[in-house]
Design a protein around this motif. Structure first.
Motif, PDB file in Angstrom:
ATOM      1  N   SER A   2      14.347  -6.118   3.697  1.00 53.52           N
ATOM      2  CA  SER A   2      12.963  -6.232   3.466  1.00 53.52           C
ATOM      3  C   SER A   2      12.203  -5.521   2.234  1.00 53.52           C
ATOM      4  O   SER A   2      13.082  -4.804   1.577  1.00 53.52           O
ATOM      5  CB  SER A   2      12.202  -5.635   4.593  1.00 53.52           C
ATOM      6  N   THR A   3      11.067  -6.004   1.798  1.00 50.95           N
ATOM      7  CA  THR A   3      10.576  -5.413   0.576  1.00 50.95           C
ATOM      8  C   THR A   3       9.439  -4.506   1.256  1.00 50.95           C
ATOM      9  O   THR A   3       8.567  -4.833   1.966  1.00 50.95           O
ATOM     10  CB  THR A   3      10.059  -6.704  -0.138  1.00 50.95           C
ATOM     11  N   VAL A   4       9.393  -3.375   0.686  1.00 54.23           N
ATOM     12  CA  VAL A   4       8.251  -2.416   0.695  1.00 54.23           C
ATOM     13  C   VAL A   4       7.489  -2.348  -0.502  1.00 54.23           C
ATOM     14  O   VAL A   4       7.949  -2.116  -1.441  1.00 54.23           O
ATOM     15  CB  VAL A   4       8.998  -0.929   1.022  1.00 54.23           C
ATOM     16  N   LYS A   5       6.058  -2.575   0.007  1.00 52.62           N
ATOM     17  CA  LYS A   5       5.165  -2.486  -1.335  1.00 52.62           C
ATOM     18  C   LYS A   5       4.781  -1.076  -1.605  1.00 52.62           C
ATOM     19  O   LYS A   5       4.239  -0.429  -0.275  1.00 52.62           O
ATOM     20  CB  LYS A   5       4.205  -3.451  -1.150  1.00 52.62           C
ATOM     21  N   ILE A   6       4.589  -0.643  -2.667  1.00 51.17           N
ATOM     22  CA  ILE A   6       4.564   0.919  -2.614  1.00 51.17           C
ATOM     23  C   ILE A   6       3.326   1.255  -3.363  1.00 51.17           C
ATOM     24  O   ILE A   6       2.743   0.494  -4.251  1.00 51.17           O
ATOM     25  CB  ILE A   6       5.510   1.730  -3.644  1.00 51.17           C
ATOM     26  N   PRO A   7       2.320   2.062  -2.782  1.00 53.22           N
ATOM     27  CA  PRO A   7       0.776   2.010  -3.331  1.00 53.22           C
ATOM     28  C   PRO A   7       1.025   3.069  -4.425  1.00 53.22           C
ATOM     29  O   PRO A   7       1.954   3.716  -4.611  1.00 53.22           O
ATOM     30  CB  PRO A   7       0.046   2.530  -2.190  1.00 53.22           C
ATOM     31  N   PRO A   8      -0.009   2.935  -5.265  1.00 55.25           N
ATOM     32  CA  PRO A   8      -0.029   3.767  -6.567  1.00 55.25           C
ATOM     33  C   PRO A   8       0.177   5.308  -6.350  1.00 55.25           C
ATOM     34  O   PRO A   8       0.853   5.771  -7.076  1.00 55.25           O
ATOM     35  CB  PRO A   8      -1.415   3.347  -7.385  1.00 55.25           C
ATOM     36  N   VAL A   9      -0.428   5.789  -5.157  1.00 51.76           N
ATOM     37  CA  VAL A   9      -0.427   7.083  -5.144  1.00 51.76           C
ATOM     38  C   VAL A   9       1.141   7.460  -4.596  1.00 51.76           C
ATOM     39  O   VAL A   9       1.611   8.814  -4.688  1.00 51.76           O
ATOM     40  CB  VAL A   9      -1.500   7.591  -3.930  1.00 51.76           C
ATOM     41  N   LEU A  10       1.848   6.749  -4.069  1.00 55.50           N
ATOM     42  CA  LEU A  10       3.377   7.118  -3.713  1.00 55.50           C
ATOM     43  C   LEU A  10       4.446   6.667  -5.034  1.00 55.50           C
ATOM     44  O   LEU A  10       5.584   6.908  -4.987  1.00 55.50           O
ATOM     45  CB  LEU A  10       3.772   6.242  -2.716  1.00 55.50           C
ATOM     46  N   ARG A  11       4.028   6.102  -5.902  1.00 53.31           N
ATOM     47  CA  ARG A  11       4.890   5.429  -6.960  1.00 53.31           C
ATOM     48  C   ARG A  11       5.745   6.431  -7.626  1.00 53.31           C
ATOM     49  O   ARG A  11       6.834   6.343  -8.197  1.00 53.31           O
ATOM     50  CB  ARG A  11       4.181   4.471  -8.033  1.00 53.31           C
ATOM     51  N   SER A  12       4.938   7.406  -7.887  1.00 51.03           N
ATOM     52  CA  SER A  12       5.816   8.728  -8.576  1.00 51.03           C
ATOM     53  C   SER A  12       6.952   9.005  -7.862  1.00 51.03           C
ATOM     54  O   SER A  12       7.929   9.673  -8.467  1.00 51.03           O
ATOM     55  CB  SER A  12       4.678  10.044  -8.911  1.00 51.03           C
ATOM     56  N   ALA A  13       6.795   9.052  -6.540  1.00 45.98           N
ATOM     57  CA  ALA A  13       7.910   9.354  -5.456  1.00 45.98           C
ATOM     58  C   ALA A  13       8.905   8.297  -5.651  1.00 45.98           C
ATOM     59  O   ALA A  13      10.263   8.629  -5.199  1.00 45.98           O
ATOM     60  CB  ALA A  13       7.433   9.739  -4.106  1.00 45.98           C
ATOM     61  N   THR A  14       8.883   7.134  -6.270  1.00 49.52           N
ATOM     62  CA  THR A  14       9.776   6.146  -6.219  1.00 49.52           C
ATOM     63  C   THR A  14      10.052   5.794  -7.585  1.00 49.52           C
ATOM     64  O   THR A  14      10.365   4.375  -7.922  1.00 49.52           O
ATOM     65  CB  THR A  14       9.286   4.888  -5.534  1.00 49.52           C
ATOM     66  N   GLY A  15       9.958   6.483  -8.536  1.00 50.35           N
ATOM     67  CA  GLY A  15      10.132   6.388  -9.936  1.00 50.35           C
ATOM     68  C   GLY A  15       9.588   5.461 -10.498  1.00 50.35           C
ATOM     69  O   GLY A  15       9.906   4.642 -11.464  1.00 50.35           O
ATOM     70  N   GLY A  16       8.200   5.086  -9.857  1.00 52.34           N
ATOM     71  CA  GLY A  16       7.161   4.238 -10.714  1.00 52.34           C
ATOM     72  C   GLY A  16       7.511   2.685 -10.064  1.00 52.34           C
ATOM     73  O   GLY A  16       6.794   2.042 -10.503  1.00 52.34           O
ATOM     74  N   GLU A  17       8.470   2.665  -9.251  1.00 52.62           N
ATOM     75  CA  GLU A  17       8.566   1.550  -8.629  1.00 52.62           C
ATOM     76  C   GLU A  17       7.218   0.878  -7.662  1.00 52.62           C
ATOM     77  O   GLU A  17       6.743   1.471  -7.111  1.00 52.62           O
ATOM     78  CB  GLU A  17       9.863   1.339  -7.689  1.00 52.62           C
TER      79      GLU A  17
END
Length: 92
Positions: A2-17
């Motif tokens: 599945s694809t999980v869309k990451i909100p801007p507030v969490l992107r630092s936790a996903t390496g910017g993804e």
């Protein structure tokens, strides 16, 4: 997957993804797969009881999972999950 869309507030936790591929048969499994790949997201998504934090909204193909089966909602191949943190504030 599945694809999980990451909100801007969490992107630092996903390496910017902006999007992360994660596996699982239910919403909970997919989100836990995301948390395994990106451990910093775990405390932002889940409370100590293992349930979604109350300020986190998750949508499966545009449907709020809270009105479906929550973390037990089945996820199919190619489905998209969108994480939207609830926004607080307003005029006083």
């Amino acid at each position: 997957m599945s694809t999980v869309k990451i909100p801007p507030v969490l992107r630092s936790a996903t390496g910017g993804e902006k999007e992360v591929a994660a596996s699982g048969a239910t919403v909970g499994e997919v989100l836990r797969s995301l948390a395994e790949q990106h451990p910093e997201t775990a405390r932002q998504l889940f409370g100590e009881d293992g349930q979604l934090n109350r300020y986190v909204n998750v949508y499966l193909n545009d449907e709020d999972v809270r009105v479906l089966d929550g973390l037990d909602t089945p996820v199919g191949e190619g489905d998209t999950l969108v994480i939207l943190p609830a926004m607080a504030g307003g005029a006083s």
